[in-house]
Design an enzyme around this catalytic site. Structure first.
Site, PDB file in Angstrom:
ATOM      1  N   GLU A 265      22.380  25.871  34.947  1.00 47.68           N
ATOM      2  CA  GLU A 265      23.338  26.555  34.073  1.00 47.68           C
ATOM      3  C   GLU A 265      23.366  25.952  32.663  1.00 47.68           C
ATOM      4  O   GLU A 265      24.347  25.333  32.236  1.00 47.68           O
ATOM      5  CB  GLU A 265      24.726  26.547  34.723  1.00 47.68           C
ATOM      6  CG  GLU A 265      24.692  27.277  36.067  1.00 47.68           C
ATOM      7  CD  GLU A 265      26.037  27.424  36.750  1.00 47.68           C
ATOM      8  OE1 GLU A 265      27.003  26.765  36.314  1.00 47.68           O
ATOM      9  OE2 GLU A 265      26.113  28.200  37.719  1.00 47.68           O
TER      10      GLU A 265
ATOM     11  N   GLU B 281      21.064  30.875  42.820  1.00 46.81           N
ATOM     12  CA  GLU B 281      22.360  30.340  43.261  1.00 46.81           C
ATOM     13  C   GLU B 281      23.435  31.401  43.282  1.00 46.81           C
ATOM     14  O   GLU B 281      23.622  32.160  42.326  1.00 46.81           O
ATOM     15  CB  GLU B 281      22.838  29.193  42.360  1.00 46.81           C
ATOM     16  CG  GLU B 281      24.124  28.548  42.916  1.00 46.81           C
ATOM     17  CD  GLU B 281      24.732  27.520  41.989  1.00 46.81           C
ATOM     18  OE1 GLU B 281      23.981  26.659  41.473  1.00 46.81           O
ATOM     19  OE2 GLU B 281      25.962  27.575  41.763  1.00 46.81           O
TER      20      GLU B 281
END
Length: 619
Positions: free
Chosen positions: A222, A333
């Site tokens: 991220e 994810e």
């Protein structure tokens, strides 16, 4: 446009195409939101030679898309910790249920700590504050030898097809601007870029020596999450990612490693909070990070782009594929989450993951579907910062009880039946990730030739539908909210054309392109009762051999044309009428060598609309 007589051609269009004798039935497994059926094997359903009046999914195995790499989750520190609380026999049983029975085939491993640890954050090269280690003399994966690596080796023994990728949540603090694992950036220095690339190569080499080859790497979990909630993280703009990749690619090659490099590893779309906190030097990354990276010099080393589920929707992956069709797409994810009413968690997770992860991702080019934690305790932990409501594939309670959560079953509906190396194939799907109440599906062909269809009922009530394959059909009624997997063997002689470059015009003219957008959840419709002169015209883009064209109303099976003619042309000026027939939701017409085909109503039916959700053509 055909050498055959009209009556004979119409008969041929309505007759079922021959299929292999082995495709006489499909086996079915089903999971229901109330948990009464959990990947339960149902009665086989028989194919027949007749059509169906129910909404019909058409599976075209000769239109092929991405190759599947696998399905799975992550053995985080927390997952390893709760699994190691179990007695050895119970831990083995849990691992067997995941990797032998559910056949999970792809794991994403944190490189160092994430938010899901039961201890302070760490990396593989931590040194005292103020010190550096450019030579990586202190690098070690010793931390992982106690719990994580034994579980990874056990998983690989249970499923030899298992692949593993690695993702760091933070580089060592000495490489960062704030000298902390939480937040900050890489120091903008060639020496630091080289050191970070070398750190990742050392991880790959160390894990290989431990018996766990690394299939792929991302550079940063991220990278647009600049303010992680008390856990390791880092701002990594695309331009810095490119600097690292330009060094990492050659280093991996020089080391003899075939590990792939994946870019991005963040949400389908940039979260508004992340966009609001974007520094001036990386505003171009907002909703464009993968494109920025793939347009850089580093792109030659990038094998794919990785996505998460926490903002946006899966269509972003198709948009990227259309821009960069040679770059693979991975989904890496998504965590299940405890519902506001815990009693609804299983049902809510089953439905959302079915349509967004299992079907939505794979219909949008994802080669993998990877959940987050493989196992957590009954308090959704342990964790150090980060998510307090995340659920695992398994829940391991203090008393040693192991519960299989909805994630276990959603993953199982693909992982048990869709083998690594399988290819997604064309199938008409009426449902949407936004939940429109229709049947949503995705289809695959395995390396052994078997076909797998995964279908989800996006309605609280049971829905009957049909599946057509190779000219044969079976019917099934799926309970409300349920997820099902169908498996059969056989072959189809149909050779479908990809609708690339097709255009459509119509009367009424609105949204004619929805008939040729390769998406049966959208449709062109008259919006009013049928009237003579209403028409839909398809331009295939060039003159080409087309044996048969199908106009499909989709799930709105009552919107078929009552009286019509079909004409075809090579130049758009001279038109010839061609034999056509209507059966259920399909109008089929026999063609030869054409560019244009036109279906036009010859009489009215004021009480019925006319819709076309999908146009398919076959050689």
């Amino acid at each position: 446009m055909t050498r055959f007589g009209t009556a004979l051609v119409v008969a041929l269009l309505l007759a079922p195409a021959p299929a292999a004798a082995s495709s006489t039935s499909a086996r079915v497994w089903i999971t229901t939101p109330d948990g009464t059926q959990l990947l339960t094997a149902g009665r086989s359903v028989a194919f027949s030679g007749s059509g169906s009046g129910k909404p019909t999914i058409v599976v075209d195995p000769h239109r092929r898309f991405q190759t599947i790499a696998g399905f799975g989750a992550s053995i985080t520190d927390s997952s390893a910790a709760v699994l190691h609380r179990l007695a050895p026999s119970a831990r083995t049983a849990a691992m067997e249920s995941l990797f032998r029975d559910d056949k999970l085939s792809y794991l994403r491993q944190p490189i160092g700590a994430s938010d899901f640890v039961d201890e302070p954050a760490y990396t593989y090269d931590d040194v005292p504050a103020g010190q550096t280690d450019y030579g990586l003399r202190h690098f070690s994966v010793e931390h992982d030898r106690a719990q994580i690596l034994p579980l990874l080796r056990q998983a690989r023994r249970l499923n030899p097809e298992l692949r593993v990728m690695g993702t760091p949540w933070s580089p060592p603090a000495w490489m960062k601007t704030n000298q902390s694992l939480i937040g900050g950036r890489l120091i903008d220095s060639p020496a630091i870029y080289r050191a970070y690339a070398a750190y990742l190569v050392k991880f790959v080499q160390a894990y290989r020596k431990e018996g766990v080859p690394i299939d792929a790497l991302t550079l940063q979990n991220e990278p647009q999450n600049r303010t992680p909630a008390g856990y390791p993280g880092m701002d990594l703009p695309s331009w810095q990612a490119a600097e690292v990749i330009e060094r990492l690619g050659p280093m991996l090659r020089a080391a003899g490693e075939r590990t792939k490099i994946l870019g991005y590893d963040h949400n389908w779309s940039t979260h508004p909070n992340d966009a609001a906190n974007t520094p001036p030097d990386s505003v171009a990354d907002i909703n464009h990070y993968p494109q920025e990276l793939l347009s850089s010099r580093a792109a030659r080393w990038v094998d794919g782009t990785a996505y998460h589920c926490y903002y946006g929707d899966p269509s972003a992956m198709t948009a990227l594929h259309n821009e960069f069709p040679r770059t693979d797409v991975y989904f890496t994810e998504c965590s299940g989450s405890q519902s506001s009413d815990p009693a609804g968690t299983f049902s809510d997770t089953l439905k959302w993951h079915a349509r967004n992860l299992i079907i939505g991702n794979t219909r949008n080019w994802a080669k993998t579907v990877i959940n987050w934690n493989l196992a957590l305790d009954e308090n959704n932990g342990p964790h150090n910062g980060g998510c307090g409501t995340c659920t695992g594939v398994l829940t391991v309670k203090q008393d040693g009880t192991v519960t299989r959560n909805a994630e276990f079953y959603t993953l199982g509906h693909v992982a048990r039946f869709v083998r690594p190396g399988a290819v997604r194939v064309a199938s008409t799907s009426f449902g949407t990730t936004g939940w429109n109440g229709r049947i949503m599906d995705v289809a695959f062909v395995n390396p052994d030739g078997s076909t797998v269809l995964v279908a989800h009922n996006e309605n609280d009530d049971p829905q009957a539908f049909a599946v057509q394959y190779g000219g044969r059909t079976f019917e099934y009624t799926l309970p409300g909210g349920a997820l099902a997997t169908f498996v059969w063997r056989g072959h189809s002689t149909d050779r479908p054309l990809a609708p690339t470059g097709w255009t459509a015009t119509a009367n009424p003219p609105a949204d004619a392109g929805l008939a040729v957008d390769d998406d049966a959840s959208t449709r062109w419709t008259t919006g009013v009762g049928q009237a003579a002169g209403q028409h839909l015209q398809i331009d295939f883009g060039r003159v080409q051999p087309v044996r048969r064209v199908v106009f499909d109303t989709g799930a709105d099976v009552g919107d078929y044309p009552r009286e019509f003619t079909v004409t075809a042309s090579v130049d758009g000026s001279r038109w010839l009428r061609v034999p056509a027939a209507q059966s259920g939701q399909f109008v089929q017409a026999a063609l030869s060598r054409v560019r244009f085909v036109r279906i036009e109503l010859s009489a009215g039916a004021p009480g019925n609309w006319w819709s076309v959700a999908d146009v398919r053509a076959y050689r």
